[in-house]
Design a protein around this motif. Sequence first.
Motif, PDB file in Angstrom:
ATOM      1  N   ASN A 155       0.812  -1.215   0.000  1.00 49.36           N
ATOM      2  CA  ASN A 155       0.000   0.000   0.000  1.00 49.36           C
ATOM      3  C   ASN A 155       0.845   1.264   0.000  1.00 49.36           C
ATOM      4  OD1 ASN A 155      -2.264  -1.559   0.033  1.00 49.36           O
ATOM      5  ND2 ASN A 155      -2.451  -1.545   2.233  1.00 49.36           N
ATOM      6  N   LYS A 156       2.155   1.126   0.065  1.00 48.77           N
ATOM      7  CA  LYS A 156       3.027   2.298   0.077  1.00 48.77           C
ATOM      8  C   LYS A 156       3.036   2.930  -1.311  1.00 48.77           C
ATOM      9  CE  LYS A 156       7.656   3.787   1.177  1.00 48.77           C
ATOM     10  NZ  LYS A 156       9.019   3.381   1.426  1.00 48.77           N
ATOM     11  N   THR A 157       2.831   4.218  -1.336  1.00 53.53           N
ATOM     12  CA  THR A 157       2.813   4.913  -2.614  1.00 53.53           C
ATOM     13  C   THR A 157       4.237   5.234  -3.041  1.00 53.53           C
ATOM     14  OG1 THR A 157       2.502   6.999  -1.468  1.00 53.53           O
ATOM     15  CG2 THR A 157       0.524   5.906  -2.273  1.00 53.53           C
ATOM     16  N   PRO A 158       4.482   5.340  -4.331  1.00 55.65           N
ATOM     17  CA  PRO A 158       5.828   5.661  -4.812  1.00 55.65           C
ATOM     18  C   PRO A 158       6.340   6.969  -4.225  1.00 55.65           C
ATOM     19  CG  PRO A 158       4.451   4.931  -6.626  1.00 55.65           C
ATOM     20  CD  PRO A 158       3.550   5.089  -5.420  1.00 55.65           C
ATOM     21  N   VAL A 179      -1.862  14.420  -5.290  1.00 52.35           N
ATOM     22  CA  VAL A 179      -2.107  13.001  -5.595  1.00 52.35           C
ATOM     23  C   VAL A 179      -2.356  12.233  -4.306  1.00 52.35           C
ATOM     24  CG1 VAL A 179      -1.050  10.886  -6.492  1.00 52.35           C
ATOM     25  CG2 VAL A 179      -0.840  13.024  -7.776  1.00 52.35           C
ATOM     26  N   ALA A 180      -1.539  12.483  -3.288  1.00 50.36           N
ATOM     27  CA  ALA A 180      -1.719  11.805  -1.998  1.00 50.36           C
ATOM     28  C   ALA A 180      -3.090  12.115  -1.400  1.00 50.36           C
ATOM     29  CB  ALA A 180      -0.602  12.205  -1.038  1.00 50.36           C
ATOM     30  N   GLU A 181      -3.542  13.363  -1.530  1.00 48.78           N
ATOM     31  CA  GLU A 181      -4.864  13.740  -1.014  1.00 48.78           C
ATOM     32  C   GLU A 181      -5.979  13.029  -1.765  1.00 48.78           C
ATOM     33  OE1 GLU A 181      -5.080  17.999  -1.117  1.00 48.78           O
ATOM     34  OE2 GLU A 181      -3.575  18.215   0.463  1.00 48.78           O
ATOM     35  N   LEU A 182      -5.855  12.935  -3.078  1.00 50.60           N
ATOM     36  CA  LEU A 182      -6.868  12.230  -3.867  1.00 50.60           C
ATOM     37  C   LEU A 182      -6.919  10.751  -3.463  1.00 50.60           C
ATOM     38  CD1 LEU A 182      -8.948  12.300  -6.242  1.00 50.60           C
ATOM     39  CD2 LEU A 182      -7.060  11.568  -7.694  1.00 50.60           C
ATOM     40  N   LEU A 183      -5.756  10.130  -3.335  1.00 46.96           N
ATOM     41  CA  LEU A 183      -5.698   8.727  -2.938  1.00 46.96           C
ATOM     42  C   LEU A 183      -6.277   8.515  -1.543  1.00 46.96           C
ATOM     43  CD1 LEU A 183      -2.157   7.825  -4.320  1.00 46.96           C
ATOM     44  CD2 LEU A 183      -4.366   7.120  -5.265  1.00 46.96           C
ATOM     45  N   ALA A 184      -5.990   9.427  -0.628  1.00 45.50           N
ATOM     46  CA  ALA A 184      -6.535   9.324   0.729  1.00 45.50           C
ATOM     47  C   ALA A 184      -8.063   9.433   0.702  1.00 45.50           C
ATOM     48  CB  ALA A 184      -5.932  10.408   1.624  1.00 45.50           C
ATOM     49  N   GLY A 185      -8.583  10.289  -0.157  1.00 44.66           N
ATOM     50  CA  GLY A 185     -10.031  10.416  -0.282  1.00 44.66           C
ATOM     51  C   GLY A 185     -10.675   9.142  -0.795  1.00 44.66           C
ATOM     52  N   ILE A 186     -10.052   8.528  -1.794  1.00 47.02           N
ATOM     53  CA  ILE A 186     -10.563   7.259  -2.327  1.00 47.02           C
ATOM     54  C   ILE A 186     -10.505   6.184  -1.256  1.00 47.02           C
ATOM     55  CG2 ILE A 186     -10.161   5.413  -4.018  1.00 47.02           C
ATOM     56  CD1 ILE A 186      -9.030   7.663  -5.891  1.00 47.02           C
ATOM     57  N   ARG A 187      -9.394   6.152  -0.530  1.00 49.08           N
ATOM     58  CA  ARG A 187      -9.207   5.148   0.522  1.00 49.08           C
ATOM     59  C   ARG A 187     -10.257   5.296   1.616  1.00 49.08           C
ATOM     60  NH1 ARG A 187      -3.356   3.701   2.961  1.00 49.08           N
ATOM     61  NH2 ARG A 187      -3.900   1.578   3.516  1.00 49.08           N
ATOM     62  N   SER A 188     -10.593   6.536   1.968  1.00 48.83           N
ATOM     63  CA  SER A 188     -11.574   6.759   3.037  1.00 48.83           C
ATOM     64  C   SER A 188     -12.975   6.305   2.620  1.00 48.83           C
ATOM     65  CB  SER A 188     -11.590   8.234   3.448  1.00 48.83           C
ATOM     66  OG  SER A 188     -12.169   9.029   2.440  1.00 48.83           O
ATOM     67  N   TYR A 221      -9.580   1.715  -3.519  1.00 43.94           N
ATOM     68  CA  TYR A 221      -8.269   2.345  -3.333  1.00 43.94           C
ATOM     69  C   TYR A 221      -7.151   1.384  -3.729  1.00 43.94           C
ATOM     70  CZ  TYR A 221      -3.949   3.527  -0.997  1.00 43.94           C
ATOM     71  OH  TYR A 221      -2.622   3.738  -0.737  1.00 43.94           O
ATOM     72  N   LEU A 222      -7.229   0.131  -3.284  1.00 42.71           N
ATOM     73  CA  LEU A 222      -6.194  -0.849  -3.612  1.00 42.71           C
ATOM     74  C   LEU A 222      -6.107  -1.084  -5.114  1.00 42.71           C
ATOM     75  CD1 LEU A 222      -6.706  -3.415  -0.708  1.00 42.71           C
ATOM     76  CD2 LEU A 222      -4.829  -1.767  -0.986  1.00 42.71           C
ATOM     77  N   LEU A 223      -7.245  -1.107  -5.785  1.00 40.29           N
ATOM     78  CA  LEU A 223      -7.263  -1.271  -7.232  1.00 40.29           C
ATOM     79  C   LEU A 223      -6.624  -0.065  -7.921  1.00 40.29           C
ATOM     80  CD1 LEU A 223      -8.061  -2.885  -9.736  1.00 40.29           C
ATOM     81  CD2 LEU A 223     -10.370  -1.934  -9.525  1.00 40.29           C
ATOM     82  N   VAL A 224      -6.968   1.144  -7.486  1.00 40.90           N
ATOM     83  CA  VAL A 224      -6.371   2.362  -8.047  1.00 40.90           C
ATOM     84  C   VAL A 224      -4.865   2.350  -7.826  1.00 40.90           C
ATOM     85  CG1 VAL A 224      -6.187   4.877  -7.757  1.00 40.90           C
ATOM     86  CG2 VAL A 224      -8.437   3.796  -7.919  1.00 40.90           C
ATOM     87  N   GLU A 225      -4.446   1.979  -6.631  1.00 44.62           N
ATOM     88  CA  GLU A 225      -3.012   1.991  -6.319  1.00 44.62           C
ATOM     89  C   GLU A 225      -2.252   0.954  -7.149  1.00 44.62           C
ATOM     90  OE1 GLU A 225       0.287   3.500  -5.053  1.00 44.62           O
ATOM     91  OE2 GLU A 225      -1.597   4.339  -4.342  1.00 44.62           O
ATOM     92  N   ARG A 226      -2.798  -0.226  -7.332  1.00 47.28           N
ATOM     93  CA  ARG A 226      -2.136  -1.241  -8.181  1.00 47.28           C
ATOM     94  C   ARG A 226      -2.035  -0.757  -9.614  1.00 47.28           C
ATOM     95  NH1 ARG A 226      -4.900  -6.898  -7.506  1.00 47.28           N
ATOM     96  NH2 ARG A 226      -3.335  -7.421  -9.054  1.00 47.28           N
TER      97      ARG A 226
END
Length: 154
Positions: free
Chosen positions: A21-24, A31-40, A46-51
């Motif tokens: 789950n660690k982001t690059p 980008v981190a804020e958008l990902l955190a929003g999806i994760r919440s 979120y896991l699918l987006v991150e992969r």
Amino acid sequence: MPLTMPKPDRTPDKTPTKTPNKTPARTSEPVAELLAGIRSLDQDRYLLVERLRRLVLALAPRVTEEVRYGGLLFSAGPPFCAIFSYAKHVALEFSQGATLNDKHKVLEGDGKKRRYIRLEVGADLFNKNVTEYLALAFAAAAPSRVVRPSSARG
């Protein structure tokens, strides 16, 4: 008797650690804020987006990402794809998708240029040949390298 905290185990762990789950390291704050929003909202999405994001960024060191249009836009010079998270699926959109060879018949959309792949579960990354389409889109966005013959001097 007072409660005491157990002493931490200081034995070094010999097992390799994985951080799926660690982001690059090159993640920007937007980008981190958008990902955190999806994760919440939805951990699985979120896991699918991150992969998917990791697959895109692995194409080449020069691939950049930014938040645009409510999603992640990826460029290598010109933009070539984007990831958008929706309530029930993730869309991988290709800027020049209409020009891509859709031999697996997974591209959706009928616009003049754009096409997308709808992803609902992690297995779709494999089942829909996402890496193949990413490579095609990346190659299509690469600046053409015109080789000009040098003029011979006599």
